[in-house]
Design a protein around this motif. Sequence first.
Motif, PDB file in Angstrom:
ATOM      1  N   UNK A 379      41.327  31.076  47.373  1.00  0.00           N
ATOM      2  CA  UNK A 379      40.727  32.125  46.554  1.00  0.00           C
ATOM      3  C   UNK A 379      41.791  32.812  45.700  1.00  0.00           C
ATOM      4  N   UNK A 380      42.951  33.084  46.310  1.00  0.00           N
ATOM      5  CA  UNK A 380      44.047  33.715  45.567  1.00  0.00           C
ATOM      6  C   UNK A 380      44.487  32.823  44.407  1.00  0.00           C
ATOM      7  N   UNK A 406      38.291  38.000  34.969  1.00  0.00           N
ATOM      8  CA  UNK A 406      39.006  37.163  35.947  1.00  0.00           C
ATOM      9  C   UNK A 406      38.148  36.975  37.206  1.00  0.00           C
ATOM     10  N   UNK A 407      37.508  38.065  37.659  1.00  0.00           N
ATOM     11  CA  UNK A 407      36.658  37.999  38.854  1.00  0.00           C
ATOM     12  C   UNK A 407      35.492  37.044  38.622  1.00  0.00           C
ATOM     13  N   UNK A 408      34.894  37.135  37.450  1.00  0.00           N
ATOM     14  CA  UNK A 408      33.759  36.260  37.122  1.00  0.00           C
ATOM     15  C   UNK A 408      34.202  34.802  37.048  1.00  0.00           C
ATOM     16  N   UNK A 409      35.348  34.573  36.436  1.00  0.00           N
ATOM     17  CA  UNK A 409      35.851  33.201  36.277  1.00  0.00           C
ATOM     18  C   UNK A 409      36.266  32.544  37.575  1.00  0.00           C
ATOM     19  N   UNK A 417      40.381  41.015  42.977  1.00  0.00           N
ATOM     20  CA  UNK A 417      41.436  40.949  41.947  1.00  0.00           C
ATOM     21  C   UNK A 417      42.376  42.137  42.100  1.00  0.00           C
ATOM     22  N   UNK A 418      41.830  43.314  42.338  1.00  0.00           N
ATOM     23  CA  UNK A 418      42.652  44.519  42.530  1.00  0.00           C
ATOM     24  C   UNK A 418      43.573  44.377  43.733  1.00  0.00           C
ATOM     25  N   UNK A 419      43.011  43.855  44.830  1.00  0.00           N
ATOM     26  CA  UNK A 419      43.816  43.658  46.053  1.00  0.00           C
ATOM     27  C   UNK A 419      44.952  42.681  45.811  1.00  0.00           C
ATOM     28  N   UNK A 420      44.656  41.590  45.093  1.00  0.00           N
ATOM     29  CA  UNK A 420      45.681  40.592  44.804  1.00  0.00           C
ATOM     30  C   UNK A 420      46.823  41.206  43.991  1.00  0.00           C
TER      31      UNK A 420
END
Length: 465
Positions: A379-380, A406-409, A417-420
Motif C-alpha cells: 500500500x505504501x 494521490x489517495x484516489x489513484x 497519505x497523511x500518515x505516510x
Amino acid sequence: MFDNLSDKLQRVFKNLRGEGKLTTENMEAALREIRVALLEADVHFKVVKQLIEAVKEKALGQEVLASLSPAQQVVKIVNEELIKTLGTHASRLRFANEPPTVIMIVGLQGSGKTTSSAKLARWLSKNQHAPLLVSVDVYRPAARDQLAVLAKQLALPIYIGTPEETKPLELAKSARREAVQTGRDVILIDTAGRLHIDDALMAELAELKETFQPTEILFVADAMTGQDAVKSAEQFHKQLGITGIILTKMDGDARGGAALSIRSITGQPLKYIGLGEKPDAFELFHPDRVANRILGMGDVLSLIEKVEETIDKKQAEEMQRKLIDNEFTLTDFRNQLKQIRKLGPIGDLMGMMPNLPGMGGGMMKELKNAKVDEKELNRVVAIIDSMTPKERENHMIINGSRRRRIAKGSGTSVEDVNNLLKQYTQARKMMKAFSGTLSGQGFLGKKLSKLGKLPSLGDLGNFKF
C-alpha cells in the motif's frame, strides 16, 4: 528462535549481577535455574546434566568468585559450554576428490526433506558448485513432482527420470550418468521418507549407500518436534551412519531443545538450519553465533552477511550520500522499503542485534516481535507510485488537493497519505541521525555505514501504516 530459553537465561544472569557478592550459595541457585530453563526448553536430560556439571566445575572456582565481575565471568563460561554443546565450529560439507560428489538426504516424512534438498542445491549453486537434484521416492509421485516444481522455481537442474525407471537405484544411477555428462559436480539424492522408521526404508537406504558411497548422508529433522527429532536422528545414525543434520523450522522453535541436544546425542554435527519457507531461508549452522543469540549477545556477523548478500553495494553507497546530504526523497524511501523487504521479517533482523545498553528488555522484545504486513508495504509503495516525479522529489508541495488525487489513484484514503508523509518525515530525520552515528562506531559502525542499509530498521520497529 530460542526466545523462551534466551529470556529465562538472561533473567538468571540479571539476578546474578544484582548480587553484591557472588557466593557458592547464590551460584548454586543460579545453576538450578539454568538447569530448569534448559529442561523446560526440551533439552535432553543427559545434555543438561553434562552442561551444568561443566559450568559448575569452572564457575565455582576461586578465580571466578573473587574476580571483579563474577557475573560476567559466569556468562562467559555458560557461553563457552553452549558452544561446545552445539559443536564448537561450523561444520562444512565434504566433497569427493573426483566429482560428482554424492549427497544423500534422508529423514522421516513431513520433516521438510524435499524442500531442504532444493534449498541446499540453491545454497551450493551460490557457492561455486553445480548441483543436480534427483528424487528417488517412487512411492509418492507427489514428492517427485514437488521437487520438480521447486527446481523449476529456483532454476536448478533436476533429473526427472523415465517411465521405465521405477526403482530408486535405477533413478540414482541415471542421475549420476547425467551429472557426469553435463559436468555437474554434486548430486543431491532426495530419498523416500516414512511416517516411522521401518526395515524396508532402512534396507533401501543401505542399498543406495553401498552402491554410491556418498560423501555425506544428511538427516533432515523438524526442530518443532523436539526430542522426537533427536530420537529419530539417533536411530538413523545407528542403522545408516549419518554424517550431519539439517534442522528445519528453526524460526518457529522458541525452545531450541532439538538444536541443543542433537549433536551430543548422535555425535554428528548440525550443518544447516532452515529458517522459513522462502528458498533463501537456509543457513550454515554457526554454533558460536547461536550461543551468542541465546545469551542476548546478538548475531552481528550473520546480520552483516545477510545485508551484504541482499543489498547492492553501489546503491547502498549512493543512499549513504543522500542521507548525509539530506537529499533522501520519497523515491528513495520507496526503494528502501523494497530492499528491506528482501532482507526478511524485521523481527528476525532485530533478533540478530545484541541487547543494547540503554534499551530496556521490553523495547528490544517489542522490536524483535515487530510484524510488518506485506499488504501494508504494498500500500505504501502504491501511494508513492501514485505521486508525480516532482511530488516524490519534494514532499512539501503535496497540498490538500494533491493528497486527494494521490489517495484516489492508489485506492487508499487521504488519512493513509497523511500518515505516510508523517512517517517519511520522521524516518528521514532518524535515518540521517542514525547514519551519522554509525559512521564513527568501530567495526560494526563502519561496516553498516558502508552498506548504508540498516538506518531504516530503526524506524520500521515503530512504523505504523
